[in-house]
Design a protein around this motif. Structure first.
Motif, PDB file in Angstrom:
ATOM      1  N   ASP A   1      -5.187   3.922 -23.823  1.00 43.96           N
ATOM      2  CA  ASP A   1      -4.211   4.241 -22.783  1.00 43.96           C
ATOM      3  C   ASP A   1      -3.376   3.014 -22.410  1.00 43.96           C
ATOM      4  N   THR A   2      -4.004   1.834 -22.378  1.00 43.59           N
ATOM      5  CA  THR A   2      -3.213   0.629 -22.076  1.00 43.59           C
ATOM      6  C   THR A   2      -2.193   0.366 -23.172  1.00 43.59           C
ATOM      7  N   ALA A   3      -2.556   0.655 -24.425  1.00 41.14           N
ATOM      8  CA  ALA A   3      -1.598   0.491 -25.520  1.00 41.14           C
ATOM      9  C   ALA A   3      -0.453   1.494 -25.396  1.00 41.14           C
ATOM     10  N   LEU A   4      -0.776   2.737 -25.025  1.00 41.27           N
ATOM     11  CA  LEU A   4       0.258   3.749 -24.831  1.00 41.27           C
ATOM     12  C   LEU A   4       1.201   3.359 -23.701  1.00 41.27           C
ATOM     13  N   GLN A   5       0.644   2.817 -22.624  1.00 43.06           N
ATOM     14  CA  GLN A   5       1.490   2.397 -21.508  1.00 43.06           C
ATOM     15  C   GLN A   5       2.433   1.267 -21.911  1.00 43.06           C
ATOM     16  N   ALA A   6       2.025   0.500 -22.913  1.00 47.28           N
ATOM     17  CA  ALA A   6       2.871  -0.592 -23.395  1.00 47.28           C
ATOM     18  C   ALA A   6       3.914  -0.120 -24.401  1.00 47.28           C
ATOM     19  N   GLY A   7       3.847   1.154 -24.794  1.00 48.50           N
ATOM     20  CA  GLY A   7       4.829   1.693 -25.728  1.00 48.50           C
ATOM     21  C   GLY A   7       4.360   1.803 -27.160  1.00 48.50           C
ATOM     22  N   ALA A   8       3.073   1.602 -27.406  1.00 41.21           N
ATOM     23  CA  ALA A   8       2.553   1.657 -28.774  1.00 41.21           C
ATOM     24  C   ALA A   8       2.346   3.096 -29.219  1.00 41.21           C
ATOM     25  N   ARG A   9       2.398   3.306 -30.527  1.00 41.36           N
ATOM     26  CA  ARG A   9       1.955   4.550 -31.133  1.00 41.36           C
ATOM     27  C   ARG A   9       0.468   4.402 -31.452  1.00 41.36           C
TER      28      ARG A   9
END
Length: 377
Positions: free
Chosen positions: A186-194
Motif C-alpha cells: 500500500d505504501t508503494a501504491l501511495q507513492a505511484g508504483a505499479r
C-alpha cells in the motif's frame, strides 16, 4: 521510560481491524495490547534515535568487513552466493527497512540484542496502528514514528516507478506476514508504483528466458519478498537467483546482517562500543552469563539463557547451522513484564520504535505489542 496502565479504547478490535490489523489476537489472547503503554521523554527518544543511527553505521561497516575478508563461510552463506552478495553491495542496491532489537530501561546507552535486517515484522502496528491509538487517546502528545512517511518517500525515489511493476510476495500460510506485506504494498501504491501480489509458492521459473515469472507468466523484475534469504537460497529455484534478471528487496547483501553471526563480527570490529554487547562464535566461549543464539532463527526459537548455572530455553527447529554466544544483558522488568524496543530504520534513517513485551525474557511470536508516546523533557 515508564510503563503506564491505561483503559483500552471501546471496540478496540474493530478499530485496529479498520486500519488493516487482522492478527490482533493470538490463541485467544491480545497480541495488540493497549491496556498499558510506554511513556518516554524527548531526551530518551533522542538517545534511541542516535543509537539506532550509530548501530546502522556500524552494521554497514561490518558488511564491508565480511566481504573484504571473505567471511561468508563463517556465516554459513553458501559459496555460490558470495558473488551475488558482493555484487549487490558494490552496486549499492537499496535497502528498504530493518529493525534493531534493543534492551534499555531509559538509563545508560541502549544495547543491541540483534538486527532483524531481512524480514522484520510488527511494521504495521509500529507505523499505523499505534499512530491512530495516539491520535485517539493522547492527541496532545507525540510519538517516535515517521515510518509511514519514510516508506512512501523511499518508493517515490524508486527508478522506473510507473513502468516496472513491483511484485510483493510472502508465504501463503502466514497471516501476520501477509498483513505486513499488504501494508508495504500500500505504501508503494501511495507513492505511484505499479504492484502485483503473489505468494512465494506461486513464483515460477522460465528456463528458456531465464526469468522468474508470476502466475500470468510475466517476468518478475523487482521482487519485494517477505521471505528469509536463508530459506530462498535453499528452495528448488534458489540456485537460479545467481543468474536471473531480478532485483530483490531486501537485497542480497542483507544476508550478512540477517545472520546472528554478525554480532561477534561487530564486537570484533568495535570491541567496547557502548551500544554493543560482547559476542563470540562458539569456538571462543564468553566468560560469565550468556545467551546462546542460532545463526538463523525466528520468533525467539531455540534461544538459551545461561545464567548462574541454570538454563532457560525455547524450543524450535533452528540451530543446525551453528550458534553464537552473546553476553547476557537482562531486560528491564516492569511489574513482571519484559519489554524489547524495536527501533526501525527506513531507507537508512531511524524512523520510530515499537515495543514488544512478555512475561519472560525471551520475546516470541506471541509476545504482546504495546503502543508508546513521549513528552517534552
Amino acid at each position: 521510560m515508564q510503563r503506564i496502565a491505561v483503559t483500552p479504547r471501546e471496540n478496540w478490535r474493530e478499530r485496529v481491524e479498520s486500519v488493516g490489523m487482522l492478527y490482533h489476537t493470538i490463541d485467544g489472547a491480545p497480541y495488540w495490547d493497549e491496556s498499558a503503554c510506554y511513556r518516554f521523554t524527548r531526551s530518551e527518544i533522542d538517545t534511541l534515535d542516535i543509537a539506532t543511527a550509530e548501530l546502522h553505521s556500524l552494521c554497514l561497516q561490518a558488511v564491508e568487513e565480511v566481504i573484504r575478508r571473505d567471511l561468508f563461510a563463517k556465516l554459513h552463506i553458501p559459496k555460490e552466493f558470495a558473488a551475488l552478495v558482493t555484487d549487490s553491495w558494490e552496486n549499492d542496491e537499496p535497502t528498504l527497512y530493518g529493525r534493531f532489537d534493543l534492551v534499555w530501561d531509559g538509563s545508560g546507552p541502549p544495547k543491541m540484542y540483534e538486527y532483524n535486517a531481512d524480514t522484520p515484522t510488527s511494521l504495521l502496528e509500529a507505523s499505523v496502528v499505534q499512530w491512530f491509538w495516539l491520535r485517539e487517546t493522547r492527541p496532545d502528545d507525540d510519538q517516535f514514528n515517521s515510518i509511514h512517511e519514510k516508506l512512501i518517500r523511499f518508493w517515490q525515489r524508486w527508478p522506473n516507478l510507473e513502468r516496472t511493476p513491483v511484485h510483493f510476495a510472502c508465504a501463503g500460510d502466514a497471516m501476520e506476514d501477509l498483513g505486513n506485506l499488504e501494508y508495504l504494498r500500500d505504501t508503494a501504491l501511495q507513492a505511484g508504483a505499479r504492484t502485483r501480489r503473489l505468494y512465494v509458492e506461486e513464483i515460477g521459473w522460465d528456463s528458456t528466458r531465464l526469468d522468474f515469472v508470476d502466475l500470468d507468466h510475466a517476468p518478475i523484475r523487482v521482487l519485494f519478498k517477505l521471505y528469509p534469504w536463508e530459506w530462498m537460497i535453499r528452495e528448488e529455484f534458489g540456485r537460479h537467483l545467481t543468474r536471473a534478471r531480478i532485483r530483490l528487496m531486501e537485497p542480497p547483501w542483507k544476508m550478512v546482517l540477517s545472520n546472528k553471526g554478525i554480532l561477534p563480527i561487530l564486537w570484533n570490529l568495535f570491541e567496547g562500543h557502548p551500544n554493543l554487547l560482547p559476542a563470540g562464535f562458539e569456538d571462543r566461549p564468553l566468560p560469565g552469563d550468556f545467551v546462546r543464539k542460532p545463526l538463523f532463527s525466528r520468533e525467539g526459537s531455540n534461544i538459551e539463557i545461561h545464567r548462574q548455572g541454570s538454563v532457560t530455553s525455547t524450543p524450535g527447529s533452528y540451530g543446525g547451522d551453528g550458534y553464537i554466544r552473546q553476553q547476557y544483558q537482562p531486560l528491564p522488568c516492569f511489574g513482571g513484564n519484559y519489554p524489547v524496543i524495536g527501533s526501525w530504520v527506513i531507507d537508512g534513517d531511524p524512523a520510530g520504535i515499537g515495543i514488544r513485551e512478555d512475561a519472560t525474557e525471551i520475546t516470541t511470536n506471541g509476545s504482546r505489542f504495546l503502543p508508546h508516546f513521549f513528552v517534552e523533557g
